[in-house]
Design an enzyme around this catalytic site. Structure first.
Site: not given
Length: 326
Positions: A220, A222, A225, A254-255
């Site tokens: 990831s 941020g 993308g 992120g999860d």
């Protein structure tokens, strides 16, 4: 079914303010109390979208009991393991422009007997799982190779393992050949020692994680993308992006991304799974606190994904610079 393990769960309080000024008395616009911990959030996101999941959670003290109560109210299927210490509390301060300040407690130590009890609970439930997600920080005193040990045990049983952690625990887990790792930009830099200023830099760093053992990498980036690298031998890669018109909180995004990828078919589904991951993650960023997106929150029409020509140094997306945010 997707089984998640969170060794260091938390109660997450998110406070929204107009602006954060050190030393000032600040009035909160809103406040939210949510169950927290990376694996917990993955299970919550899957539950919110009708995907079968079970969370294994050690808990202790008043905070731990409150955590379990909140998850029970949400209807989450879970296996709880009582421990002597108290579950940690985290505080997030969110500003209107999307800036987030986090204060995370270290958590409570787990004794060898408590850690064995948690591992036994995971192993007993894992026989019915398609994936085991081992994620989050480690409590004080827990061996840094704990995720690596679990990877080895699950792989022997034919169970796919996804790892989302950082620091020495991530490095140790990579060497155990997990089916998937999910670092963010800062974790990529830490794990590889490489500065990451472009999509190409992120791809090179992710490729180095594959060389060290990880079979697939979801990174990831941020607001820029995410990338997904998969494949045996000759890797394939995808880059994706989705705008967030009104960011509110990045906590748990992120999860949600990892949950979306697994719900979308996992690394084997390639670009389609990355698109689903980005849709879930951007929906989470638009929600307060660590709320996980419901089906109605997810907008797939805004997601753009394309396959990367990894061997082409002139691939335009590889040269795309990243913004300062991770």
């Amino acid at each position: 079914m997707i089984l998640t393990l969170t060794l260091n769960p938390s109660l997450d309080r998110t406070i929204e303010v107009e602006s954060l000024t050190r030393g000032a008395v600040i009035r909160a616009a809103t406040a939210h109390l949510d169950p927290g911990g990376k694996g917990v959030n993955v299970s919550r996101a899957l539950l919110a979208n009708g995907v079968a999941s079970c969370a294994v959670i050690p808990y202790g003290g008043d905070e731990g009991r409150r955590l379990v109560e909140l998850l029970f109210t949400e209807g989450l299927d879970m296996i709880t393991v009582p421990v002597a210490g108290s579950t940690r509390s985290n505080v997030t301060i969110a500003e209107p422009d999307g800036t987030v300040t986090k204060i995370n407690e270290p958590g409570t130590a787990l004794s060898p007997a408590e850690l064995d009890a948690v591992a036994d609970a995971v192993l007993k439930a894992a026989h019915s799982a398609d994936w085991v997600v081992a994620s989050g920080s480690l409590p004080p005193g827990v061996p840094t190779d704990v995720y690596a040990q679990l990877c080895a045990r699950f792989a022997a049983a034919g169970i796919l393992v996804a790892v989302d952690t950082s620091g020495p625990a991530l490095s140790a887990a990579i060497a155990a050949a997990p089916a998937l790792v999910k670092p963010n930009r800062e974790e990529l830099t830490e794990a590889t020692g490489r500065p990451i200023a472009s999509v190409g830099d992120a791809v090179e760093a992710a490729l180095s994680l594959r060389e060290r053992g990880a079979r697939a990498v979801l990174a990831s980036l941020g607001p820029d993308g995410a990338i997904l690298l998969t494949g045996e031998g000759h890797p394939r890669g995808w880059y994706g992006y989705a705008p967030v018109p009104e960011p509110r909180s990045t906590v748990g995004a992120g999860d949600a991304m990892l949950a979306g990828l697994l719900a979308g078919g996992g690394p084997a589904a390639g670009g389609a799974a990355l698109a689903e991951a980005l849709a879930w993650a951007t929906a989470a960023v638009g929600l307060p606190g660590s709320r996980m997106p419901l089906a109605a929150d997810i907008r797939r029409d805004q997601v753009q994904v394309r396959e990367l020509r990894l061997q082409d140094a002139h691939e335009p997306h590889l040269a795309q610079p990243l913004r300062s945010g991770g």
